[in-house]
Enzyme design. Structure first.
Site, mmCIF file in Angstrom:
data_model
loop_
_atom_site.group_PDB
_atom_site.id
_atom_site.type_symbol
_atom_site.label_atom_id
_atom_site.label_comp_id
_atom_site.label_asym_id
_atom_site.label_seq_id
_atom_site.Cartn_x
_atom_site.Cartn_y
_atom_site.Cartn_z
ATOM 1 N N ARG A 153 5.657 -12.580 9.461
ATOM 2 C CA ARG A 153 6.371 -11.356 9.107
ATOM 3 C C ARG A 153 7.683 -11.304 9.880
ATOM 4 O O ARG A 153 7.867 -11.962 10.897
ATOM 5 C CB ARG A 153 5.519 -10.136 9.425
ATOM 6 C CG ARG A 153 5.218 -10.013 10.909
ATOM 7 C CD ARG A 153 4.675 -8.636 11.340
ATOM 8 N NE ARG A 153 4.605 -7.648 10.321
ATOM 9 C CZ ARG A 153 3.476 -7.006 9.971
ATOM 10 N NH1 ARG A 153 2.342 -7.309 10.569
ATOM 11 N NH2 ARG A 153 3.504 -6.081 9.053
ATOM 12 N N LYS B 223 4.767 0.104 10.056
ATOM 13 C CA LYS B 223 4.708 1.374 9.326
ATOM 14 C C LYS B 223 4.293 2.519 10.231
ATOM 15 O O LYS B 223 4.799 3.616 10.123
ATOM 16 C CB LYS B 223 3.700 1.257 8.187
ATOM 17 C CG LYS B 223 4.267 0.661 6.926
ATOM 18 C CD LYS B 223 3.264 0.866 5.799
ATOM 19 C CE LYS B 223 3.704 0.156 4.542
ATOM 20 N NZ LYS B 223 2.664 0.246 3.495
ATOM 21 N N GLU C 33 0.878 -1.158 0.000
ATOM 22 C CA GLU C 33 0.000 0.000 0.000
ATOM 23 C C GLU C 33 0.924 1.218 0.000
ATOM 24 O O GLU C 33 1.828 1.299 0.833
ATOM 25 C CB GLU C 33 -0.875 0.037 1.260
ATOM 26 C CG GLU C 33 -1.865 1.197 1.200
ATOM 27 C CD GLU C 33 -2.563 1.487 2.532
ATOM 28 O OE1 GLU C 33 -2.186 0.892 3.556
ATOM 29 O OE2 GLU C 33 -3.476 2.342 2.522
#
Length: 557
Positions: free
Chosen positions: A262, A272, A37
């Site tokens: 992850r 983020k 994104e």
RNA sequence: AGACCCAUGGUGUAAUUGGCAACACGCCUGAUUUUGGUUCAGGAGAGUUCAGGUUCGACCCCUGAUGGGUCUGCCA
């Protein structure tokens, strides 16, 4: 016994792929995608995903798309799109014609939504956000049906089109999939698939008043692109039933979603939001601050693409979540830079030496190897003269046992030059050593040493007259604890490590001036460094990437 | 509390699909070395979360427990 080549063990995703291949699923086509994104910069965790997705495509002769998941115009912008493209490219991957945007599919996605309404599997809900939240139930209590759940298809169609045309206020209505309000999986309790957002999109401008939600856009984008293996992180595991449901209802090409753990790294944060906080609150200078675990930060710090790719290979892929020691990342750069980076001399903490038996005004050029790991890199010439600088740490007035460096009456070799002997120690009023008077052995010149002496230590140096000054930034870990985000009481910002030392008065050999911004090199015996972009006409700025391994320094402690 | 996922040296990943645990990082020792780097040789460190079961045999299959993670945005 045939000695066929060792096959590296497969990770669980490769196992799955090879099973699919055996069954000739999707005509043996392998097609992955990396779907960022564009709402922030990529970090080392994304690098893991990039290497995985592009790497799988390479290994199985398939394709990997770069697809921007740009369905939330409030948070996304073109700056992020550009940085992401630059970072993926820098890492060494190419997507060719495979550059896509979820926003390219808005029209198609809208038509699919119409279809879902038509088959009676979606409805427009006029409830407020709070009402929706209440009706959703909790993890232990089932949800309750919305009063709008059984709206006739025609009415849904009409309302949805009005939503699209901007006839309703933002937040006044959503389109929901009609699944099961009693499902133990909350994502199946009639999830929202479209919301009204009167926000300009960085690619579609003002074309749309409604935007699809992740679950609607993602799976269908995968399907449209013919993705065979849709690889994502563990937190999307609970979304998989919804991913499958949507594709099944619409009877379209059905990719397989596979989840993996992850990346977590010690002494840093990889979310983020937290990285954004660090930037916004000015704890770091920017997204590419060399202490940031962003790809651009690592790049500026001096990490090579190869070192990051190798790191990704070493950490493997699995479903168990854990935390990887940064030492492994650091090992990966050292491994690469040891072979690739040329050596130069730099004195970070200078101590002046006058070689009293060396002629005043004389300068001679001594040749020095550029890279002992790569003879073809050749040699360079280093000026040597009566006054030089050495590292303060390389002299001790009262040395401990096994100290191989310089001390009173003792000898060391100056690398690529002569053996010197410390004759006199000069101190200031405070008792601090400020200068050494030494003698050199004229017969001990590197390459043709006839002195017969053998000394235990070799130290680096730089000629005072010929040295360049430089600002050297000795970066350390961003946080002082292993898991800064893992503390339940304290905010991660409280663990920021304040110890990034900036050494202003370092002396480096002249050749550093010829390096280009971003070039990596080793300061002999100290570590790997690179030239920072803050370098100007009259000021060299150098970043420390990582220190050399130091078994002596370890022993001392 | 419910659903789902996970569980192997300090860390991460393996184990030919059931045949007594390997590799990497880190750590330690020695050799080589004009980088206390690199390289080379060696070492310590888990008996696979626990309890049952199936089996000649279980890290692997089954059951239960325990521990950890994820999920209750009109974010992705």
């Amino acid at each position: 016994m045939s000695t066929s080549e060792e096959k590296a063990p497969l990770n669980f995703i490769e196992v799955k792929i090879e099973e699919d291949l055996k069954k000739h699923k999707n005509d043996n086509r392998i097609h992955t995608r990396f779907p960022p994104e564009p709402n922030g910069y990529l970090h080392i965790g994304h690098a893991k995903s990039i290497c995985l997705n592009f790497g799988l495509a390479q290994k199985y002769n398939g394709l990997c798309n770069l697809r921007f998941d740009d369905t939330n115009p409030e948070k996304e912008n073109i700056e992020y799109v550009n940085s992401i493209k630059a970072d993926v490219k820098w890492l060494g991957f190419e997507w060719g014609d495979g550059e896509f945007y979820a926003s390219d599919y808005f029209e198609k996605l809208f038509e699919y939504a119409i279809k879902l309404i038509e088959i009676g599997k979606a409805y427009v809900d006029d409830s407020t956000a709070e009402e929706l939240s209440r009706m959703r139930g909790t993890t232990t209590e089932t949800g309750t049906d919305s009063p709008y759940r059984n709206r006739p298809v025609e009415e849904n169609l009409e309302l949805f089109k009005k939503m699209k045309n901007g006839e309703f206020e933002e937040g006044s209505r959503i389109l929901r999939a009609k699944i099961d309000m009693a499902s133990p999986n909350i994502h199946l309790r009639d999830p929202a698939i479209y919301r009204i957002k009167k926000v300009k999109h960085h690619r579609t401008g003002d074309d749309w008043y409604i935007y699809p939600m992740y679950d609607w856009a993602h799976g269908l984008s995968d399907s449209i692109e013919g993705i065979t293996h849709s690889i994502c992180t563990l937190e999307f595991e609970v979304h998989r039933p919804l991913y499958d449901w949507i594709l099944d209802q619409l009877e379209v090409f059905h990719p397989q979603q596979i989840e993996f753990a992850r990346l977590n790294l010690t002494y840093t944060v990889l979310s983020k939001r937290k990285l954004l906080d660090l930037v916004n609150d000015k704890h770091v200078s920017s997204w590419d601050d060399p202490r940031m675990p962003t790809i651009s930060g690592l790049k500026r710090r001096g990490y090579s693409p190869a070192s990051i790719r190798n790191f990704a290979k070493k950490i493997g892929v699995a479903k168990r979540d854990g935390i990887i020691d940064v030492a492994l990342l650091e090992h990966s750069v050292r491994e690469d830079l040891n072979k690739e980076a040329n050596r130069v001399m730099g004195v970070l903490n200078p101590l002046k030496i006058t070689i009293i038996n060396y002629p005043e005004g004389k300068t001679e050029l001594l040749s020095a190897k550029n890279n002992p790991e790569k003879e073809e890199r050749g040699e360079r010439e280093m000026p040597f003269s009566r006054e030089i600088y050495i590292e303060k740490d390389d002299f001790m007035e009262n040395p401990p046992r096994k100290y191989f460096r310089l001390s009173p009456e003792k000898e060391v070799r100056l690398k690529f030059a002569y053996i010197i002997k410390c004759e006199e120690v000069i101190k200031d009023k405070a008792g601090e050593v400020v200068e050494l008077k030494c003698t050199y052995d004229i017969h001990s010149k590197s390459g043709n040493d006839t002195s017969g002496k053998k000394v235990k230590g070799t130290i680096h140096w730089v000629s005072a007259e010929h040295a360049e000054t430089a600002e050297v930034r000795l970066y350390d870990r961003l946080f002082s604890v292993e898991d800064p985000a893992g503390d339940k009481e304290k905010d991660f910002l409280e663990f920021i490590n304040p110890d990034t030392k900036i050494v202003k008065n370092a002396y480096v050999e002249q050749g550093v001036k010829n390096f280009k911004v971003g070039d990596s090199f080793q300061f002999e015996r100290i570590g790997y460094f690179c030239l920072d972009k803050d370098t100007s006409e009259n000021q060299l700025v150098i970043n420390r990437t990582v220190t050399l391994r130091d078994s002596w320094g370890k022993k001392k402690n």
